[in-house]
Motif scaffolding. Structure first.
Motif, PDB file in Angstrom:
ATOM      1  N   ASN A  19     -12.358   5.391  -5.703  1.00  0.00           N
ATOM      2  CA  ASN A  19     -11.373   6.522  -5.960  1.00  0.00           C
ATOM      3  C   ASN A  19      -9.752   5.713  -5.633  1.00  0.00           C
ATOM      4  OD1 ASN A  19     -12.997   8.290  -6.617  1.00  0.00           O
ATOM      5  ND2 ASN A  19     -13.474   8.913  -4.669  1.00  0.00           N
ATOM      6  N   ARG A  20     -10.034   4.424  -4.698  1.00  0.00           N
ATOM      7  CA  ARG A  20      -8.593   3.847  -4.440  1.00  0.00           C
ATOM      8  C   ARG A  20      -7.891   2.994  -5.644  1.00  0.00           C
ATOM      9  NH1 ARG A  20      -9.599   2.385   2.089  1.00  0.00           N
ATOM     10  NH2 ARG A  20      -9.143   4.767   2.673  1.00  0.00           N
ATOM     11  N   ASP A  21      -6.673   3.070  -5.428  1.00  0.00           N
ATOM     12  CA  ASP A  21      -5.873   2.053  -6.320  1.00  0.00           C
ATOM     13  C   ASP A  21      -6.174   0.624  -6.178  1.00  0.00           C
ATOM     14  OD1 ASP A  21      -4.282   1.314  -8.196  1.00  0.00           O
ATOM     15  OD2 ASP A  21      -2.483   1.997  -7.112  1.00  0.00           O
ATOM     16  N   TRP A  22      -6.777   0.151  -7.067  1.00  0.00           N
ATOM     17  CA  TRP A  22      -7.129  -1.315  -7.208  1.00  0.00           C
ATOM     18  C   TRP A  22      -5.790  -2.030  -7.371  1.00  0.00           C
ATOM     19  CZ3 TRP A  22      -5.970  -4.188 -11.344  1.00  0.00           C
ATOM     20  CH2 TRP A  22      -5.912  -3.285 -12.509  1.00  0.00           C
ATOM     21  N   HIS A  23      -4.907  -1.590  -7.695  1.00  0.00           N
ATOM     22  CA  HIS A  23      -3.610  -2.441  -7.884  1.00  0.00           C
ATOM     23  C   HIS A  23      -3.090  -2.909  -6.600  1.00  0.00           C
ATOM     24  CE1 HIS A  23      -3.989  -0.199 -11.889  1.00  0.00           C
ATOM     25  NE2 HIS A  23      -3.605  -1.302 -12.280  1.00  0.00           N
ATOM     26  N   VAL A  24      -3.134  -2.139  -5.631  1.00  0.00           N
ATOM     27  CA  VAL A  24      -2.757  -2.726  -4.060  1.00  0.00           C
ATOM     28  C   VAL A  24      -3.444  -3.752  -3.694  1.00  0.00           C
ATOM     29  CG1 VAL A  24      -2.871  -2.160  -1.867  1.00  0.00           C
ATOM     30  CG2 VAL A  24      -2.588  -0.209  -3.373  1.00  0.00           C
ATOM     31  N   PHE A  25      -4.634  -3.980  -4.066  1.00  0.00           N
ATOM     32  CA  PHE A  25      -5.370  -5.251  -3.711  1.00  0.00           C
ATOM     33  C   PHE A  25      -4.853  -6.444  -4.617  1.00  0.00           C
ATOM     34  CE2 PHE A  25      -8.300  -1.735  -2.460  1.00  0.00           C
ATOM     35  CZ  PHE A  25      -8.173  -2.095  -1.097  1.00  0.00           C
ATOM     36  N   GLU A  26      -4.835  -6.129  -5.947  1.00  0.00           N
ATOM     37  CA  GLU A  26      -4.410  -7.069  -7.001  1.00  0.00           C
ATOM     38  C   GLU A  26      -2.998  -7.640  -6.563  1.00  0.00           C
ATOM     39  OE1 GLU A  26      -3.793  -7.180 -11.641  1.00  0.00           O
ATOM     40  OE2 GLU A  26      -3.088  -5.432 -10.829  1.00  0.00           O
ATOM     41  N   GLU A  27      -2.028  -6.693  -6.196  1.00  0.00           N
ATOM     42  CA  GLU A  27      -0.979  -7.162  -5.946  1.00  0.00           C
ATOM     43  C   GLU A  27      -0.631  -8.089  -4.496  1.00  0.00           C
ATOM     44  OE1 GLU A  27       3.559  -5.014  -5.126  1.00  0.00           O
ATOM     45  OE2 GLU A  27       2.089  -3.812  -6.177  1.00  0.00           O
ATOM     46  N   PHE A  28      -1.444  -7.728  -3.676  1.00  0.00           N
ATOM     47  CA  PHE A  28      -1.589  -8.648  -2.468  1.00  0.00           C
ATOM     48  C   PHE A  28      -2.124  -9.935  -2.792  1.00  0.00           C
ATOM     49  CE2 PHE A  28      -3.779  -9.631   1.641  1.00  0.00           C
ATOM     50  CZ  PHE A  28      -2.677  -9.918   2.351  1.00  0.00           C
ATOM     51  N   MET A  61       0.944  -1.147  -0.023  1.00  0.00           N
ATOM     52  CA  MET A  61       0.067   0.098   0.151  1.00  0.00           C
ATOM     53  C   MET A  61       0.730   1.286  -0.098  1.00  0.00           C
ATOM     54  SD  MET A  61      -2.534   1.502   2.819  1.00  0.00           S
ATOM     55  CE  MET A  61      -1.138   2.031   3.869  1.00  0.00           C
ATOM     56  N   GLU A  62       1.948   1.305   0.852  1.00  0.00           N
ATOM     57  CA  GLU A  62       2.650   2.498   0.966  1.00  0.00           C
ATOM     58  C   GLU A  62       3.498   2.586  -0.451  1.00  0.00           C
ATOM     59  OE1 GLU A  62       5.047   2.547   4.482  1.00  0.00           O
ATOM     60  OE2 GLU A  62       3.348   2.337   5.884  1.00  0.00           O
ATOM     61  N   HIS A  63       3.879   1.652  -1.077  1.00  0.00           N
ATOM     62  CA  HIS A  63       4.739   1.655  -2.288  1.00  0.00           C
ATOM     63  C   HIS A  63       3.734   2.384  -3.526  1.00  0.00           C
ATOM     64  CE1 HIS A  63       7.322   0.831  -5.679  1.00  0.00           C
ATOM     65  NE2 HIS A  63       6.309  -0.115  -5.963  1.00  0.00           N
ATOM     66  N   ARG A  64       2.508   1.865  -3.342  1.00  0.00           N
ATOM     67  CA  ARG A  64       1.617   2.312  -4.469  1.00  0.00           C
ATOM     68  C   ARG A  64       0.920   3.511  -4.161  1.00  0.00           C
ATOM     69  NH1 ARG A  64       0.997  -0.449  -9.354  1.00  0.00           N
ATOM     70  NH2 ARG A  64       1.415  -2.816  -9.217  1.00  0.00           N
TER      71      ARG A  64
END
Length: 122
Positions: A96-105, A24-27
């Motif tokens: 609004n939030r970056d869904w890539h955080v959840f995808e990467e997790f 999350m912090e990286h993204r």
């Protein structure tokens, strides 16, 4: 000891929260949307609400909101946070939030599951 704890919170203990926070912090390190909008629901809380809805088989945001509202007194013990989950806030977070955080997790969790099953093909 798991005495007196909800099953959902015991399941959540298996999730690597520190890895999620690093992702999350990286993204989101260059994004200020969470700081300026004053979200009441953290990324982790959003993830837990969505997992809770998935496990219960919710088919819509309204159904998820109704179930979390029914359990609002337990929301802290389920891991959602101190405040009850609001439908508007959850909708804005999902939009609004970056869904890539959840995808990467999720990809990280898949790798962990594959490593645990080394004797058979996943």
């Amino acid at each position: 000891m798991n005495a007196g704890r909800y099953i959902f919170s015991q399941i959540v203990d298996f999730l690597p929260k520190r890895k999620f926070e690093r992702i999350m912090e990286h993204r989101t390190k260059n994004k200020v949307e969470d700081r300026t909008l004053g979200w009441q629901l953290s990324y982790w809380g959003q993830l837990l609400v969505l997992i809770f809805g998935q496990l219960l088989g919710c088919r819509s945001l309204r159904e998820l909101y109704d179930i979390t509202t029914a359990h609002r007194k337990k929301s802290f013990h389920l891991g959602f946070g101190k405040e009850a989950v609001d439908r508007n806030i959850l909708s804005r977070c999902n939009t609004n939030r970056d869904w890539h955080v959840f995808e990467e997790f999720a990809n990280h969790m898949i790798v962990l599951a594959q490593e645990a099953r080394i004797d058979r093909e996943f």
